[in-house]
Scaffold this motif. Structure first.
Motif, PDB file in Angstrom:
ATOM      1  N   GLU A 113       2.182   5.277  -0.569  1.00 64.10           N
ATOM      2  CA  GLU A 113       1.537   4.469   0.464  1.00 64.10           C
ATOM      3  C   GLU A 113       1.068   3.133  -0.102  1.00 64.10           C
ATOM      4  OE1 GLU A 113      -2.314   5.957   1.745  1.00 64.10           O
ATOM      5  OE2 GLU A 113      -1.940   5.154   3.750  1.00 64.10           O
ATOM      6  N   VAL A 114       0.320   3.210  -1.181  1.00 63.91           N
ATOM      7  CA  VAL A 114      -0.225   1.991  -1.764  1.00 63.91           C
ATOM      8  C   VAL A 114       0.890   1.090  -2.279  1.00 63.91           C
ATOM      9  CG1 VAL A 114      -1.656   1.110  -3.633  1.00 63.91           C
ATOM     10  CG2 VAL A 114      -2.402   3.094  -2.338  1.00 63.91           C
ATOM     11  N   PHE A 115       1.879   1.720  -2.871  1.00 68.82           N
ATOM     12  CA  PHE A 115       2.989   0.949  -3.417  1.00 68.82           C
ATOM     13  C   PHE A 115       3.745   0.200  -2.310  1.00 68.82           C
ATOM     14  CE2 PHE A 115       7.325   0.391  -4.963  1.00 68.82           C
ATOM     15  CZ  PHE A 115       7.110  -0.125  -6.233  1.00 68.82           C
ATOM     16  N   VAL A 116       4.017   0.906  -1.245  1.00 66.55           N
ATOM     17  CA  VAL A 116       4.738   0.283  -0.130  1.00 66.55           C
ATOM     18  C   VAL A 116       3.945  -0.888   0.435  1.00 66.55           C
ATOM     19  CG1 VAL A 116       5.366   0.641   2.292  1.00 66.55           C
ATOM     20  CG2 VAL A 116       6.135   2.266   0.555  1.00 66.55           C
ATOM     21  N   LEU A 117       2.669  -0.670   0.614  1.00 64.13           N
ATOM     22  CA  LEU A 117       1.857  -1.728   1.203  1.00 64.13           C
ATOM     23  C   LEU A 117       1.759  -2.934   0.262  1.00 64.13           C
ATOM     24  CD1 LEU A 117      -0.998   0.400   2.807  1.00 64.13           C
ATOM     25  CD2 LEU A 117       0.905  -0.727   3.966  1.00 64.13           C
ATOM     26  N   ALA A 118       1.636  -2.653  -1.021  1.00 62.66           N
ATOM     27  CA  ALA A 118       1.464  -3.752  -1.969  1.00 62.66           C
ATOM     28  C   ALA A 118       2.781  -4.453  -2.271  1.00 62.66           C
ATOM     29  CB  ALA A 118       0.836  -3.234  -3.258  1.00 62.66           C
ATOM     30  N   GLU A 119       3.779  -3.664  -2.594  1.00 64.31           N
ATOM     31  CA  GLU A 119       5.014  -4.267  -3.097  1.00 64.31           C
ATOM     32  C   GLU A 119       6.007  -4.643  -2.007  1.00 64.31           C
ATOM     33  OE1 GLU A 119       5.310  -5.283  -5.964  1.00 64.31           O
ATOM     34  OE2 GLU A 119       3.754  -4.213  -7.064  1.00 64.31           O
ATOM     35  N   LEU A 120       6.022  -3.909  -0.940  1.00 66.17           N
ATOM     36  CA  LEU A 120       7.009  -4.212   0.097  1.00 66.17           C
ATOM     37  C   LEU A 120       6.387  -4.994   1.254  1.00 66.17           C
ATOM     38  CD1 LEU A 120       8.891  -0.862  -0.174  1.00 66.17           C
ATOM     39  CD2 LEU A 120       9.903  -3.093  -0.551  1.00 66.17           C
ATOM     40  N   GLU A 121       5.211  -4.571   1.661  1.00 66.36           N
ATOM     41  CA  GLU A 121       4.536  -5.345   2.709  1.00 66.36           C
ATOM     42  C   GLU A 121       3.767  -6.513   2.105  1.00 66.36           C
ATOM     43  OE1 GLU A 121       4.769  -5.105   6.002  1.00 66.36           O
ATOM     44  OE2 GLU A 121       6.257  -3.519   5.724  1.00 66.36           O
ATOM     45  N   GLN A 122       3.638  -6.504   0.812  1.00 67.79           N
ATOM     46  CA  GLN A 122       2.964  -7.578   0.084  1.00 67.79           C
ATOM     47  C   GLN A 122       1.547  -7.848   0.566  1.00 67.79           C
ATOM     48  OE1 GLN A 122       6.418 -10.420   0.359  1.00 67.79           O
ATOM     49  NE2 GLN A 122       6.211 -10.343  -1.865  1.00 67.79           N
ATOM     50  N   LEU A 123       0.839  -6.789   0.781  1.00 71.78           N
ATOM     51  CA  LEU A 123      -0.559  -6.935   1.175  1.00 71.78           C
ATOM     52  C   LEU A 123      -1.422  -6.985  -0.082  1.00 71.78           C
ATOM     53  CD1 LEU A 123      -0.777  -4.352   4.110  1.00 71.78           C
ATOM     54  CD2 LEU A 123      -0.293  -6.802   4.204  1.00 71.78           C
ATOM     55  N   SER A 124      -2.551  -7.646   0.053  1.00 67.99           N
ATOM     56  CA  SER A 124      -3.479  -7.707  -1.072  1.00 67.99           C
ATOM     57  C   SER A 124      -4.240  -6.391  -1.158  1.00 67.99           C
ATOM     58  CB  SER A 124      -4.462  -8.851  -0.861  1.00 67.99           C
ATOM     59  OG  SER A 124      -5.330  -8.515   0.204  1.00 67.99           O
ATOM     60  N   ALA A 125      -4.850  -6.182  -2.298  1.00 73.41           N
ATOM     61  CA  ALA A 125      -5.616  -4.950  -2.467  1.00 73.41           C
ATOM     62  C   ALA A 125      -6.720  -4.814  -1.408  1.00 73.41           C
ATOM     63  CB  ALA A 125      -6.181  -4.869  -3.883  1.00 73.41           C
ATOM     64  N   PRO A 126      -7.484  -5.862  -1.159  1.00 73.49           N
ATOM     65  CA  PRO A 126      -8.510  -5.727  -0.115  1.00 73.49           C
ATOM     66  C   PRO A 126      -7.913  -5.383   1.256  1.00 73.49           C
ATOM     67  CG  PRO A 126      -8.938  -7.667  -1.441  1.00 73.49           C
ATOM     68  CD  PRO A 126      -7.621  -7.140  -1.893  1.00 73.49           C
ATOM     69  N   GLU A 127      -6.761  -5.927   1.525  1.00 68.91           N
ATOM     70  CA  GLU A 127      -6.114  -5.585   2.803  1.00 68.91           C
ATOM     71  C   GLU A 127      -5.733  -4.107   2.834  1.00 68.91           C
ATOM     72  OE1 GLU A 127      -3.655  -9.324   4.555  1.00 68.91           O
ATOM     73  OE2 GLU A 127      -3.107  -8.751   2.515  1.00 68.91           O
ATOM     74  N   ILE A 128      -5.289  -3.637   1.704  1.00 68.00           N
ATOM     75  CA  ILE A 128      -4.916  -2.223   1.635  1.00 68.00           C
ATOM     76  C   ILE A 128      -6.157  -1.346   1.802  1.00 68.00           C
ATOM     77  CG2 ILE A 128      -3.924  -0.429   0.152  1.00 68.00           C
ATOM     78  CD1 ILE A 128      -2.178  -2.622  -1.088  1.00 68.00           C
ATOM     79  N   VAL A 129      -7.236  -1.795   1.209  1.00 67.58           N
ATOM     80  CA  VAL A 129      -8.493  -1.073   1.374  1.00 67.58           C
ATOM     81  C   VAL A 129      -8.837  -0.984   2.864  1.00 67.58           C
ATOM     82  CG1 VAL A 129     -10.986  -1.239   1.036  1.00 67.58           C
ATOM     83  CG2 VAL A 129      -9.432  -1.606  -0.887  1.00 67.58           C
ATOM     84  N   GLU A 130      -8.682  -2.095   3.543  1.00 69.75           N
ATOM     85  CA  GLU A 130      -9.031  -2.104   4.964  1.00 69.75           C
ATOM     86  C   GLU A 130      -8.124  -1.167   5.773  1.00 69.75           C
ATOM     87  OE1 GLU A 130      -8.655  -5.827   7.128  1.00 69.75           O
ATOM     88  OE2 GLU A 130      -9.013  -4.604   8.923  1.00 69.75           O
ATOM     89  N   LEU A 131      -6.850  -1.240   5.487  1.00 67.18           N
ATOM     90  CA  LEU A 131      -5.912  -0.416   6.257  1.00 67.18           C
ATOM     91  C   LEU A 131      -6.100   1.075   6.000  1.00 67.18           C
ATOM     92  CD1 LEU A 131      -2.340  -1.967   6.204  1.00 67.18           C
ATOM     93  CD2 LEU A 131      -4.028  -2.025   8.009  1.00 67.18           C
ATOM     94  N   THR A 132      -6.246   1.401   4.744  1.00 68.13           N
ATOM     95  CA  THR A 132      -6.203   2.825   4.403  1.00 68.13           C
ATOM     96  C   THR A 132      -7.572   3.470   4.313  1.00 68.13           C
ATOM     97  OG1 THR A 132      -6.281   2.343   2.036  1.00 68.13           O
ATOM     98  CG2 THR A 132      -4.110   2.472   3.044  1.00 68.13           C
ATOM     99  N   GLY A 133      -8.594   2.650   4.195  1.00 63.96           N
ATOM    100  CA  GLY A 133      -9.924   3.218   4.046  1.00 63.96           C
ATOM    101  C   GLY A 133     -10.139   3.834   2.667  1.00 63.96           C
ATOM    102  N   THR A 134      -9.263   3.461   1.743  1.00 72.96           N
ATOM    103  CA  THR A 134      -9.396   3.967   0.371  1.00 72.96           C
ATOM    104  C   THR A 134     -10.209   2.957  -0.445  1.00 72.96           C
ATOM    105  OG1 THR A 134      -7.147   4.770   0.642  1.00 72.96           O
ATOM    106  CG2 THR A 134      -8.063   4.857  -1.559  1.00 72.96           C
ATOM    107  N   LYS A 135     -10.956   3.463  -1.405  1.00 79.10           N
ATOM    108  CA  LYS A 135     -11.761   2.554  -2.236  1.00 79.10           C
ATOM    109  C   LYS A 135     -10.880   1.641  -3.070  1.00 79.10           C
ATOM    110  CE  LYS A 135     -15.258   5.830  -3.145  1.00 79.10           C
ATOM    111  NZ  LYS A 135     -15.439   6.742  -4.223  1.00 79.10           N
ATOM    112  N   LEU A 136     -11.411   0.484  -3.354  1.00 85.54           N
ATOM    113  CA  LEU A 136     -10.633  -0.507  -4.096  1.00 85.54           C
ATOM    114  C   LEU A 136     -10.151   0.033  -5.437  1.00 85.54           C
ATOM    115  CD1 LEU A 136      -9.546  -3.417  -4.170  1.00 85.54           C
ATOM    116  CD2 LEU A 136     -11.658  -4.080  -5.309  1.00 85.54           C
ATOM    117  N   ASN A 137     -11.060   0.655  -6.145  1.00 86.45           N
ATOM    118  CA  ASN A 137     -10.657   1.158  -7.454  1.00 86.45           C
ATOM    119  C   ASN A 137      -9.564   2.214  -7.347  1.00 86.45           C
ATOM    120  OD1 ASN A 137     -12.107  -0.477  -9.104  1.00 86.45           O
ATOM    121  ND2 ASN A 137     -13.901   0.880  -9.206  1.00 86.45           N
TER     122      ASN A 137
END
Lengths: 205, 290
Positions: free
Chosen positions: A150-174
């Motif tokens: 999930e994180v990989f797809v969002l970061a590498e393919l959707e090219q979202l930033s980490a904070p954006e991924i945090v927002e989408l997934t509700g997962t902690k930044l770390n």
């Protein structure tokens, strides 16, 4: 008809004078975007995610359709507490997870196998290469645990930033960071291995 | 957003690999259209459902091989939509403000009118792609198990017209057998314009609201009124996207109104015109004495 034209009440707009610009209030209070707007703006996002989260092409349409049926049904109740994209992401993720769970259960059935194989058949020339490439990518992604994928797809393919991924997934930044770190390593390794094993005979897996 | 915890970037090789692929699986215009049609059809099916409302769900499995389960799931979803009273509201959000007729009709419609418990298949037949998962956060109400199929339920090759068999064959991805112009747009290359007349969302919503009105009358037992509305639909949308649903509804309403001869003729015409329609069994059984 009789006298005056009918009055039309548009409460959200009329009361929005003193404290907030009408536009803002409108965005906050008034009806959520129409289905059509959501579809136009986010279809591609949903479509890609569905595939990249491991739904086979044979089922892609149906899962995307499911997502938008939920959107269709629930849009009126969307309260804007999260961003629309986050909301949509949550729906997509649930529908995909549900699909995959059931898919795993019935993976052995013949119909499934046939359906999936038939979807691998080359279509028109120009799409064939893409299909093969995507199938290859999906095989690599399949090797990642779901949460890393999930994180990989969002970061590498959707090219979202980490904070954006945090927002989408509700997962902690770390956590996002650590998953991404692991995922990147695994992916690189899987790619190397796949290529090392003979990239000339991709196709029948 | 630099952060010390931020992991090292992907290696150049892998990054290049992904660069080459990014966007490779973007949907085409045909993909967008096709899925939109399916979504709207799944919703629209609810409107037609009531028209086929005199009992039983035989039509549910009339799509034959492989489509039965899919159909059932969609019916569930469609009915969930109707049950929640959302169909009218949401569909009208597709309306253009310039289409007061559609909006008015849509709003004037009681949500209850669409909440029939009967089922009908969506127009777009999901073929080999069986949706495994009803939306996880939907209540996924399964409608009453389809009654034993009267006819056409599990067609054996021997008694199904060739065209119907073809339409049900799992190799076609999105057969539009029930559509008025059964041209295959689904797999068309991106550049090729879809050969099927595209119903704009506005038009579809207007069509839908007419059918839903007819459905409301039918449910209330006023089949003649339903027929008038259906006639209006035919006049307004002679080549409408929901033409098959309309004709099915006409046949059923005629029979409901006791005009059996006309009903049977209409059913026959429908069967000929839409040999692979999931509504076929429903239509044909509507005029049969039970």
């Amino acid at each position: 008809m009789t006298d005056s034209p009918p009055t039309i009440h548009t409460p959200g707009v009329l009361t929005a004078t003193a404290d907030a610009p009408a536009v803002l209030r409108r965005e906050r209070e008034e009806a959520p975007p129409t289905f059509e707007e959501v579809y136009q703006q986010h279809f591609d996002f949903v479509w890609r995610l569905v595939r990249r989260f491991g739904v086979t092409e044979a089922h892609g349409d149906d899962v995307v359709q499911d997502v938008f049926l939920v959107v269709h049904r629930q849009l009126a109740g969307f309260e804007g507490r999260s961003s629309l994209r986050t909301w949509l992401y949550g729906i997509t993720r649930r529908v995909v997870a549900d699909h995959r769970k059931k898919q795993r259960r019935r993976r052995e059935t013949d119909i499934e196998a046939v359906a999936e194989r038939s979807s691998d058949r080359p279509g028109p020339e120009d799409r064939m290469e893409q299909k093969q490439a995507m199938a290859f990518l999906n095989r690599l992604l399949d090797e990642l645990p779901d949460e890393q994928r999930e994180v990989f797809v969002l970061a590498e393919l959707e090219q979202l930033s980490a904070p954006e991924i945090v927002e989408l997934t509700g997962t902690k930044l770390n956590t996002v960071y650590s998953r991404l770190r692991l995922a990147r390593r695994s992916f690189e390794r899987a790619l190397d291995e796949a290529r090392g094993r003979g990239s000339h005979s991709r196709g029948d897996g | 957003m630099k952060d010390e915890n931020e992991p090292e970037a992907l290696g150049a090789d892998a990054a290049a690999f992904l660069d080459g692929l990014r966007g490779a699986d973007d949907p085409t215009a045909a993909d967008r259209q096709r899925v939109r049609r399916k979504v709207l059809a799944a919703v629209a099916a609810t409107g037609a459902a009531g028209l086929a409302s005199s009992g039983g769900a035989a039509a549910a499995s009339a799509t034959g091989v492989g489509a039965g389960l899919a159909t059932k799931v969609w019916i569930g979803v469609a009915i969930a939509l109707a049950g929640a009273g959302v169909v009218g509201g949401v569909v009208t959000t597709l309306d253009d403000p310039d289409e007061p007729a559609a909006v008015a009709a849509g709003r004037g419609e009681s949500p209850r009118a669409a909440a029939g418990s009967e089922s009908v298949s969506p127009r777009t037949e999901p073929s080999e792609a069986v949706p495994e998962a009803p939306p996880s956060d939907s209540p996924a109400p399964t409608p009453a198990e389809p009654a034993p199929v009267v006819e056409g339920g599990a067609p054996s090759p021997a008694n199904v017209p060739a065209r119907a068999r073809e339409a049900a064959a799992p190799r076609e991805r999105a057969p539009s057998a029930a559509l008025p112009a059964p041209a295959e747009a689904a797999e068309a290359p991106e550049a090729a314009p879809p050969s099927e007349p595209e119903a704009s969302p506005e038009t579809l919503a207007a069509e839908l609201s007419l059918l839903r009105r007819a459905h409301g009358y039918s449910r209330a037992g006023d089949h003649e009124a339903a027929l008038r509305v259906l006639a209006e639909h035919r006049q307004t949308f002679p080549a409408g996207a929901l033409g098959a649903e309309r004709e099915a509804a006409v046949a059923i309403a005629l029979c409901g109104a006791g005009r059996r001869e006309e009903g049977r003729a209409a059913a026959e015409r429908f069967s000929v015109a839409h040999p692979a329609s999931p509504l076929r069994a429903r239509v044909r059984s509507a005029c049969q004495p039970r």
